[in-house]
Write a protein that holds these residues in place. Structure first.
Motif, PDB file in Angstrom:
ATOM      1  N   ASP A  16       0.816  -1.221   0.000  1.00 30.07           N
ATOM      2  CA  ASP A  16       0.000   0.000   0.000  1.00 30.07           C
ATOM      3  C   ASP A  16       0.851   1.273   0.000  1.00 30.07           C
ATOM      4  OD1 ASP A  16      -2.944  -1.036   0.340  1.00 30.07           O
ATOM      5  OD2 ASP A  16      -1.747  -2.212   1.742  1.00 30.07           O
ATOM      6  N   ASP A  55      -1.192  -2.306  -4.304  1.00 29.43           N
ATOM      7  CA  ASP A  55      -1.602  -0.904  -4.252  1.00 29.43           C
ATOM      8  C   ASP A  55      -0.363  -0.024  -4.370  1.00 29.43           C
ATOM      9  OD1 ASP A  55      -4.240  -1.485  -4.263  1.00 29.43           O
ATOM     10  OD2 ASP A  55      -4.710  -0.647  -2.294  1.00 29.43           O
ATOM     11  N   ASN A  87      -6.030  -3.932  -5.500  1.00 32.47           N
ATOM     12  CA  ASN A  87      -7.187  -3.447  -6.250  1.00 32.47           C
ATOM     13  C   ASN A  87      -6.874  -2.181  -7.037  1.00 32.47           C
ATOM     14  OD1 ASN A  87      -7.138  -2.935  -3.325  1.00 32.47           O
ATOM     15  ND2 ASN A  87      -8.755  -1.461  -3.746  1.00 32.47           N
ATOM     16  N   HIS A  88      -6.114  -1.275  -6.441  1.00 28.24           N
ATOM     17  CA  HIS A  88      -5.804  -0.020  -7.140  1.00 28.24           C
ATOM     18  C   HIS A  88      -4.861  -0.224  -8.324  1.00 28.24           C
ATOM     19  CE1 HIS A  88      -7.873   2.908  -4.630  1.00 28.24           C
ATOM     20  NE2 HIS A  88      -7.531   2.170  -3.587  1.00 28.24           N
ATOM     21  N   HIS A 185      -2.712  -9.367  -1.428  1.00 21.97           N
ATOM     22  CA  HIS A 185      -3.381  -8.087  -1.185  1.00 21.97           C
ATOM     23  C   HIS A 185      -4.792  -8.449  -0.726  1.00 21.97           C
ATOM     24  CE1 HIS A 185      -3.497  -3.713  -1.535  1.00 21.97           C
ATOM     25  NE2 HIS A 185      -4.773  -3.857  -1.844  1.00 21.97           N
ATOM     26  N   HIS A 213      -3.503  -4.227   1.773  1.00 21.03           N
ATOM     27  CA  HIS A 213      -4.909  -3.876   1.549  1.00 21.03           C
ATOM     28  C   HIS A 213      -5.561  -3.185   2.742  1.00 21.03           C
ATOM     29  CE1 HIS A 213      -8.664  -3.590  -0.402  1.00 21.03           C
ATOM     30  NE2 HIS A 213      -9.261  -4.609   0.154  1.00 21.03           N
TER      31      HIS A 213
HETATM   32 ZN    ZN Z   1      -6.395  -1.807  -1.258  1.00 20.79          ZN
END
Ligand code: ZN
Ligand code: ATP
Length: 484
Positions: A16, A55, A87-88, A185, A213
């Motif tokens: 992240d 991320d 996810n990003h 993640h 995450h």
């Molecule tokens: Zn995330």
């Protein structure tokens, strides 16, 4: 002697980082110092691997302007060995993620990202042999990606059950490796379906989970059964370290510890990395530093504010959308507003920081009832923070927070009169909401009337035309006082 047989493998990890490449007062260690730390650990123990749990390619303009390429290149110089996408990392579309995988000279791993026919789109694992010890590193991504990013970014993909995939991987790797590491993640947010904790409980063959995450900071990791889970917080505020001790090829000890930003203060910058960062920033600065206007007041975009109430920045963005589209009503999801802007001059870069998703605007012809349903959706968890919180232009609304979800909106005023639930209105929203993001599924089926340019451009044009803005919080969202 036995002691002579002991070997140690060091695993360094980040997660992240959200493109916080520059050392910051409030955020991270910065990539230049991190890189030096990687070198220092490698000098102490050449048997070192560097992992990132996702991320990573998205967040700030240094990344978004070039769709992640800058980050991929920096990670190459820093010597990462593997990462898993968060996810990003799908925010530029998964085709772009595959391009970034071409740019990186380390693999981007995920066992549970598949096309609809079940084919993996990324390598599921890599085996690293260090001093005769074989380490299997399996990537796993959060299934939440399927609805946390714009649907177009993951069109044609499915995110399968991490536990099931990990079981498949465990049996596949069983004979091939001495240690099984999951680079995940997944996170450990209790509200989440697929956590690293659940994974550790379900698949005890996993020796180590390097997690991301949930932005969790675990100073010495956490044991779940015999599985060690580690997570280094967020924004490269910490460097995670794990020491794996082996007797022969048998793992006999694992120890985790974070190096904090405070402890990293004295570390010198890696000049290679620093020069590369500065080169990238100089290139971007020409574009980003362009002044587009002024604001007389601070524009409020803090997460804690925009996800639970009206703010002047939310109003400004919604007004800009109406001004561009001529729509009757605009709704902006609070979660799409990602930063504040201090009073004074406004640059292009600041607007892109506030609106980093590359959204564009669409108008739809909807019934008044759909607008009400949309507002109810955005407020369903109010007063808890929600990405869907509705900032509006063209209407004002009142809510009664004591009512249950779906019945909180008590009044909507359009041009001085109550909104007519049976009448048609032109509603402007971003393409994320238009395709059902943040739960705005009630809008998904309405026909698109028109498409407009990128949201950041719309806001930039609006401010440029006005030269000075001074938006207010003016009662577009009013919480009805409880009576009695
Ligand atoms: Zn995330
Ligand atoms: P983190 O960034 O901390 O890993 P996360 O991505 O799981 O966490 P948030 O930071 O809360 O969670 O971001 C999710 C929110 O971002 C969504 O609820 C939505 O409001 C907003 N969002 C995500 N993608 C888009 C998009 N393409 N357009 C507009 N808003 C978006």
């Amino acid at each position: 002697t036995r002691v002579a047989d002991l070997k140690t493998i060091t695993i360094l990890h980040t997660n992240d980082t959200h493109s916080r490449v520059v050392e910051g007062e409030y955020d991270g260690i910065g990539f230049a110092k991190l890189s030096t730390m990687f070198k220092q650990f490698k000098a102490q123990n050449p048997n070192t691997l560097v992992l990132d749990a996702g991320d990573t390619f998205h967040g700030q303009t240094v990344a978004t302007l070039v769709r992640g390429e800058s980050i991929a290149k920096l990670m190459n110089i820093m010597g990462y060995d593997a990462m898993t996408p968060g996810n990003h990392d799908f925010n530029y579309g998964y085709q772009r993620l595959l391009e970034l995988d071409e740019i990186t000279n380390f693999p981007i791993l995920s066992a549970n990202v598949k096309t609809v026919d079940g084919t993996r789109v990324l390598p599921p694992y890599v085996i690293k042999e260090v001093e005769g010890i074989k380490i299997g590193i399996v990537g796993l991504s959060t299934p939440e990606t399927a609805y946390k990013t714009h649907p177009k970014n993951v069109a044609g993909l499915k995110f399968t059950d991490p536990v099931e995939e990990a079981r498949v991987m465990a049996s596949e790797l069983k004979e091939k490796v001495d240690v099984m590491v999951v680079l995940g993640h997944l996170g450990m947010d209790p509200s989440s379906q697929d956590t690293s904790i659940k994974l550790a409980q379900a698949v005890p063959e996993i020796d180590l989970i390097v997690d991301g995450h949930s932005h969790t900071t675990l100073n010495e990791g956490m044991m779940v059964g015999n599985t060690l889970i580690v997570s280094a917080g967020e924004y490269d505020k910490n460097l995670g370290t794990v020491q794996l001790t082996f007797e022969g090829n048998k793992l006999i000890g694992k120890q985790a510890k974070l190096v904090t930003k405070e402890e990293a203060k004295q570390t010198s910058d890696d000049q290679d990395v620093l020069k590369t960062i500065n080169g990238i920033l100089a290139e971007h600065k020409l574009i980003l530093s362009q002044v587009i206007g002024k604001t007389a007041v601070k524009l409020e975009g803090e997460r804690e504010r925009v996800r639970k109430g009206e703010t002047n920045l939310g109003n400004l963005i919604a007004d800009a959308i109406i001004s561009e589209s001529g729509a009757d009503v605009a709704i902006v999801n609070g979660g799409g507003i990602r930063a504040s802007i201090e009073a004074g001059t406004i640059t292009k870069g600041q607007i892109i920081n506030v609106l980093p998703f590359g959204n564009f605007i669409v108008t739809k012809k909807v019934k008044g009832a759909d607008i009400k349903a949309a507002l109810e959706n955005g407020l369903k968890s109010y007063p808890e923070l929600s990405g869907g919180f509705p900032h509006v232009s063209g209407i004002k609304y009142t809510i009664d927070p004591s009512k249950s979800a779906g019945e909180k909106v008590t009044g909507i005023i359009f041009k001085g009169n109550p909104l007519d639930l049976n009448q048609d209105y032109i509603l402007a929203i971003n393409d994320f909401m238009a395709s059902g993001g943040d739960g705005y599924t009630m809008l998904a089926d309405d026909a698109i009337v028109n498409e407009y340019p990128a949201l950041d451009e719309i806001v930039i044009n609006y401010i440029q035309a006005k030269q000075v803005v001074e938006p207010l919080v003016e009662g577009r969202f009013v919480e009805k006082q409880a009576i009695g």
